[in-house]
Design an enzyme around this catalytic site. Structure first.
Site, PDB file in Angstrom:
ATOM      1  N   PRO A   2      90.506  30.334  53.276  1.00  0.00           N
ATOM      2  CA  PRO A   2      90.315  29.565  54.498  1.00  0.00           C
ATOM      3  C   PRO A   2      91.520  29.608  55.408  1.00  0.00           C
ATOM      4  O   PRO A   2      92.634  29.290  55.009  1.00  0.00           O
ATOM      5  CB  PRO A   2      90.148  28.155  53.964  1.00  0.00           C
ATOM      6  CG  PRO A   2      90.910  28.150  52.674  1.00  0.00           C
ATOM      7  CD  PRO A   2      91.258  29.549  52.322  1.00  0.00           C
ATOM      8  N   GLU A   3      91.281  29.969  56.643  1.00  0.00           N
ATOM      9  CA  GLU A   3      92.294  29.856  57.682  1.00  0.00           C
ATOM     10  C   GLU A   3      91.811  28.786  58.665  1.00  0.00           C
ATOM     11  O   GLU A   3      90.826  28.108  58.394  1.00  0.00           O
ATOM     12  CB  GLU A   3      92.493  31.208  58.373  1.00  0.00           C
ATOM     13  CG  GLU A   3      92.831  32.324  57.385  1.00  0.00           C
ATOM     14  CD  GLU A   3      93.032  33.674  58.043  1.00  0.00           C
ATOM     15  OE1 GLU A   3      93.479  33.698  59.208  1.00  0.00           O
ATOM     16  OE2 GLU A   3      92.745  34.697  57.425  1.00  0.00           O
TER      17      GLU A   3
END
Length: 270
Positions: A2-3
């Site tokens: 996840p960014e």
DNA sequence: AGGTTGACCTGGACGC
DNA sequence: TGCGTCCAGGTCAACC
């Protein structure tokens, strides 16, 4: 996994489904190393707490809670493979489930993380969660340019440094550098003001489009409802090694920078 | 102090 | 089928 766009999507989903919910109790799995707060204390603080809201700070999900002891923050970092899912009590429990918070409504927030790089922490008064880096969305181009002036490291590495900018990871660093026409190995301090302005604008666009698409599902990212994102369909360089550049047809190249893979078009990026 | 490297983990894809 | 190798969206502590 996840960014910034993925974490933003998950935080919005949690907020939409769980704001104003009350936590009845918390179940923990055997792998408590990912808890920054001792298990017994985490259970005690979360049990009975009311959720005011969920939001995103950098790559962290922050839950603002109301408890008998005052305002508490529940901070979750997803590491590489973490998931936050809203489930019903009788839904099958996924492998690598490490935490389940059962709500008064019967719904549950479940934290699942195969690689266990994720982290969970409680902040009780007077401690407050804060991160060092600057939010890339809407930080202003002057502040952005200033971050990189003295950095004698590849711009790719500088973008991944969370104490400078917070939220950008490997996908969005590569995609933003492509859009800006900059090679990832260029030294940050050697970029011109014009190039840094272009990079700033590229980041604004790429992140906004990725959030609008619900994030990138490269392997296993899903939002709080378990649905995949769509932005991977718009990747122009990330994990497209050997495929033709969508602008010029040149084969996309993969190199290693600071131990991370980097993808770029040798013709479009200078 | 800033920059680089390896360690932390599991699982999927691929080659033999 | 099985086994080995490589790769993966992120940090950190330990080095130079």
């Amino acid at each position: 996994m996840p960014e910034l766009p993925e974490v933003e999507t998950i935080a919005r989903g949690l907020n939409a489904q769980l704001a104003a919910a009350r936590i009845l109790e918390v179940w923990l799995g055997p792998h408590t190393k990912l808890l920054q707060t001792p298990p017994a204390r985490l259970k005690r603080v979360l049990g009975g707490a009311r959720i005011a809201n969920f939001h995103r700070e950098g790559k962290h999900i922050v839950g603002e809670l109301e408890t008998a002891k005052g305002a508490v923050q529940w901070v979750i970092h997803l590491g590489m493979t973490g998931r936050c899912l809203v489930a019903k009590a009788d839904d099958e429990r996924a492998p690598h489930t490490h935490l389940i918070a059962r709500m008064e409504s019967g719904r549950e927030l479940r934290f699942v993380d195969p690689r266990r790089f994720g982290k969970i922490e409680i902040f009780e008064p007077p401690r407050r969660f804060h991160i060092a880096g600057i939010e890339p969305l809407g930080c202003g181009v002057e502040r952005f340019v200033e971050l990189f002036r003295a950095r004698r490291t590849p711009i790719k590495s500088a973008l991944l440094n969370q104490s400078l900018l917070t939220g950008i990871g490997n996908i969005y660093a590569d995609e933003s550098l492509f859009r800006a026409g900059l090679r990832p190995q260029r030294l940050a301090a050697r970029l011109t003001r014009v190039e840094l302005r272009r990079l700033y604008e590229s980041i604004q666009i790429v992140l906004a489009e990725a959030i609008a698409a619900g994030g990138s599902s490269v392997s296993d990212y899903v939002n709080a409802s378990g649905s995949r994102g769509l932005f991977q369909l718009q990747h122009r360089v990330y994990r497209r090694t050997g495929e033709p550049c969508l602008d010029c047809g040149t084969k996309i190249v993969r190199i290693e920078i600071g131990g991370r893979s980097s993808h770029y078009c040798p013709h479009c990026q200078k």
